[in-house]
Design a protein around this motif. Structure first.
Motif, PDB file in Angstrom:
ATOM      1  N   LEU A   1     -41.241 -68.184   3.982  1.00 44.02           N
ATOM      2  CA  LEU A   1     -39.925 -68.686   3.593  1.00 44.02           C
ATOM      3  C   LEU A   1     -39.691 -70.135   4.023  1.00 44.02           C
ATOM      4  O   LEU A   1     -39.207 -70.948   3.221  1.00 44.02           O
ATOM      5  CB  LEU A   1     -38.837 -67.773   4.157  1.00 44.02           C
ATOM      6  N   PRO A   2     -40.025 -70.541   5.261  1.00 42.81           N
ATOM      7  CA  PRO A   2     -39.783 -71.937   5.641  1.00 42.81           C
ATOM      8  C   PRO A   2     -40.546 -72.939   4.767  1.00 42.81           C
ATOM      9  O   PRO A   2     -40.013 -74.009   4.452  1.00 42.81           O
ATOM     10  CB  PRO A   2     -40.278 -72.001   7.098  1.00 42.81           C
TER      11      PRO A   2
ATOM     12  N   ARG B   1     -32.575 -65.239   8.030  1.00 39.21           N
ATOM     13  CA  ARG B   1     -33.683 -64.268   8.084  1.00 39.21           C
ATOM     14  C   ARG B   1     -33.999 -63.875   9.516  1.00 39.21           C
ATOM     15  O   ARG B   1     -34.139 -62.691   9.841  1.00 39.21           O
ATOM     16  CB  ARG B   1     -34.935 -64.873   7.440  1.00 39.21           C
ATOM     17  N   ASP B   2     -34.093 -64.891  10.380  1.00 41.45           N
ATOM     18  CA  ASP B   2     -34.450 -64.631  11.771  1.00 41.45           C
ATOM     19  C   ASP B   2     -33.354 -63.855  12.496  1.00 41.45           C
ATOM     20  O   ASP B   2     -33.633 -62.950  13.295  1.00 41.45           O
ATOM     21  CB  ASP B   2     -34.727 -65.955  12.488  1.00 41.45           C
ATOM     22  N   GLU B   3     -32.108 -64.206  12.205  1.00 44.44           N
ATOM     23  CA  GLU B   3     -30.988 -63.525  12.859  1.00 44.44           C
ATOM     24  C   GLU B   3     -30.916 -62.057  12.448  1.00 44.44           C
ATOM     25  O   GLU B   3     -30.656 -61.170  13.277  1.00 44.44           O
ATOM     26  CB  GLU B   3     -29.671 -64.225  12.506  1.00 44.44           C
ATOM     27  N   ALA B   4     -31.170 -61.787  11.155  1.00 44.72           N
ATOM     28  CA  ALA B   4     -31.101 -60.408  10.650  1.00 44.72           C
ATOM     29  C   ALA B   4     -32.384 -59.631  10.919  1.00 44.72           C
ATOM     30  O   ALA B   4     -32.397 -58.402  10.844  1.00 44.72           O
ATOM     31  CB  ALA B   4     -30.815 -60.413   9.153  1.00 44.72           C
TER      32      ALA B   4
ATOM     33  N   ALA C   1     -30.690 -65.270  -1.254  1.00 42.08           N
ATOM     34  CA  ALA C   1     -30.548 -63.922  -0.679  1.00 42.08           C
ATOM     35  C   ALA C   1     -31.931 -63.335  -0.437  1.00 42.08           C
ATOM     36  O   ALA C   1     -32.864 -63.557  -1.210  1.00 42.08           O
ATOM     37  CB  ALA C   1     -29.758 -63.019  -1.616  1.00 42.08           C
ATOM     38  N   LEU C   2     -32.060 -62.605   0.647  1.00 35.81           N
ATOM     39  CA  LEU C   2     -33.269 -61.842   0.956  1.00 35.81           C
ATOM     40  C   LEU C   2     -32.911 -60.361   0.881  1.00 35.81           C
ATOM     41  O   LEU C   2     -31.936 -59.929   1.506  1.00 35.81           O
ATOM     42  CB  LEU C   2     -33.777 -62.161   2.360  1.00 35.81           C
ATOM     43  N   VAL C   3     -33.686 -59.595   0.131  1.00 36.71           N
ATOM     44  CA  VAL C   3     -33.437 -58.163  -0.007  1.00 36.71           C
ATOM     45  C   VAL C   3     -34.655 -57.414   0.525  1.00 36.71           C
ATOM     46  O   VAL C   3     -35.742 -57.471  -0.052  1.00 36.71           O
ATOM     47  CB  VAL C   3     -33.177 -57.762  -1.469  1.00 36.71           C
ATOM     48  N   GLU C   4     -34.472 -56.738   1.636  1.00 40.25           N
ATOM     49  CA  GLU C   4     -35.551 -55.961   2.265  1.00 40.25           C
ATOM     50  C   GLU C   4     -35.456 -54.502   1.824  1.00 40.25           C
ATOM     51  O   GLU C   4     -34.368 -53.927   1.798  1.00 40.25           O
ATOM     52  CB  GLU C   4     -35.427 -56.047   3.784  1.00 40.25           C
ATOM     53  N   LYS C   5     -36.595 -53.921   1.460  1.00 41.30           N
ATOM     54  CA  LYS C   5     -36.671 -52.510   1.046  1.00 41.30           C
ATOM     55  C   LYS C   5     -35.649 -52.196  -0.040  1.00 41.30           C
ATOM     56  O   LYS C   5     -34.947 -51.181   0.021  1.00 41.30           O
ATOM     57  CB  LYS C   5     -36.476 -51.573   2.246  1.00 41.30           C
TER      58      LYS C   5
ATOM     59  N   VAL D   1     -29.811 -56.737   3.430  1.00 41.72           N
ATOM     60  CA  VAL D   1     -29.665 -58.003   2.714  1.00 41.72           C
ATOM     61  C   VAL D   1     -29.222 -59.086   3.685  1.00 41.72           C
ATOM     62  O   VAL D   1     -28.332 -58.857   4.514  1.00 41.72           O
ATOM     63  CB  VAL D   1     -28.634 -57.887   1.569  1.00 41.72           C
ATOM     64  N   ALA D   2     -29.851 -60.238   3.591  1.00 37.78           N
ATOM     65  CA  ALA D   2     -29.403 -61.417   4.339  1.00 37.78           C
ATOM     66  C   ALA D   2     -29.129 -62.523   3.330  1.00 37.78           C
ATOM     67  O   ALA D   2     -29.904 -62.715   2.387  1.00 37.78           O
ATOM     68  CB  ALA D   2     -30.463 -61.861   5.338  1.00 37.78           C
TER      69      ALA D   2
END
Length: 243
Positions: A176-177, A219-222, A195-199, A207-208
């Motif tokens: 991502l970076p 991303r890192d915080e979530a 937006a990032l959607v995991e699983k 979602v982050a």
């Protein structure tokens, strides 16, 4: 008699999004060679005695592609009908094209069964339309995990930044970076929603959200981890409007 190999897409992970044809073939197959991505809910419905795990995980255990290819042919030549079960759709960054070519070169009968790609399903499960009449008239699908043997990336981030449409990156959480920086360097607005959607569609979906400038920190915080998709563009902001 030679068996048939079915390249089957399992969809984004929700077992109710598995196609009717995929379900029938899983029931009828002699052997199922499966990836990691179909998820435990789908894999758990396949009898253990006919499952073979040939999956790969980023930075972790993996079955070499050459072994997967050889195993498909070996089983088919022994007369078994084989389901090669993949996450999403076999032809969307799933190496299905390579496997199909390998089977064709060796005269092994095959059939492709499309699946719902997570590139569309995961954002949809998070209330994000990848196209929208008011926000995006085009969508580009990009892999965040290219062949590591390449000398340089084949992704033209400048061209993607210039399109003005939605960019969906699969398998790209770890990098991502790098690609958010590439898009910023290409002139994309730092305030572009991301937006990032995991699983996506599965239990544990998370979602982050943020902007091109803040999404790495989000991303890192979530603690977002693979499997996840990244959605870049104004459509990523629609979710907040709906909520």
């Amino acid at each position: 008699m030679t068996g048939t190999v079915y390249l089957v897409g399992s969809g984004p992970g929700d077992p109710e999004l598995l196609t009717v044809k995929a379900r029938r073939l899983l029931d009828e197959a002699d052997v199922v060679l499966h990836d990691k991505l179909p998820g435990p809910e789908i894999l758990g419905e396949i009898p253990e005695e006919k499952r073979e795990d040939v999956g790969k995980r980023a930075g972790g255990e993996r079955t070499p592609q050459s072994e997967i290819n050889a195993r498909m042919v070996e089983l088919a030549e022994a007369g078994d009908d084989v389901v090669r079960l993949k996450g999403g759709d076999p032809f969307v960054f799933g190496r299905g094209g390579e496997e199909l070519a390998y089977l064709a070169e060796r005269g092994v009968p095959f059939e492709v069964v499309p699946g719902i790609t997570s590139a569309v399903a995961a954002p949809a499960a998070a209330d994000i339309p990848v196209t929208h009449r008011d926000h995006a008239s085009s969508v580009s699908f990009v892999t965040g995990h290219e062949d590591p043997s390449k000398d340089e990336s084949a992704v033209d981030w400048q061209a993607l930044a210039d399109t003005g449409g939605t960019i969906v990156v699969l398998m790209g959480v770890g990098k991502l970076p790098e690609y958010t920086r590439a898009l910023l360097d290409a002139g994309m607005d730092p305030s572009t929603p991301v937006a990032l959607v995991e699983k996506g569609t599965r239990p544990g979906q998370r979602v982050a959200t943020g902007t091109l400038e803040t999404i790495v920190d989000a991303r890192d915080e979530a603690g977002i981890e693979p499997p996840a998709v990244t959605v870049v563009g104004d459509v990523a902001g629609v979710r907040e409007d709906l909520r």
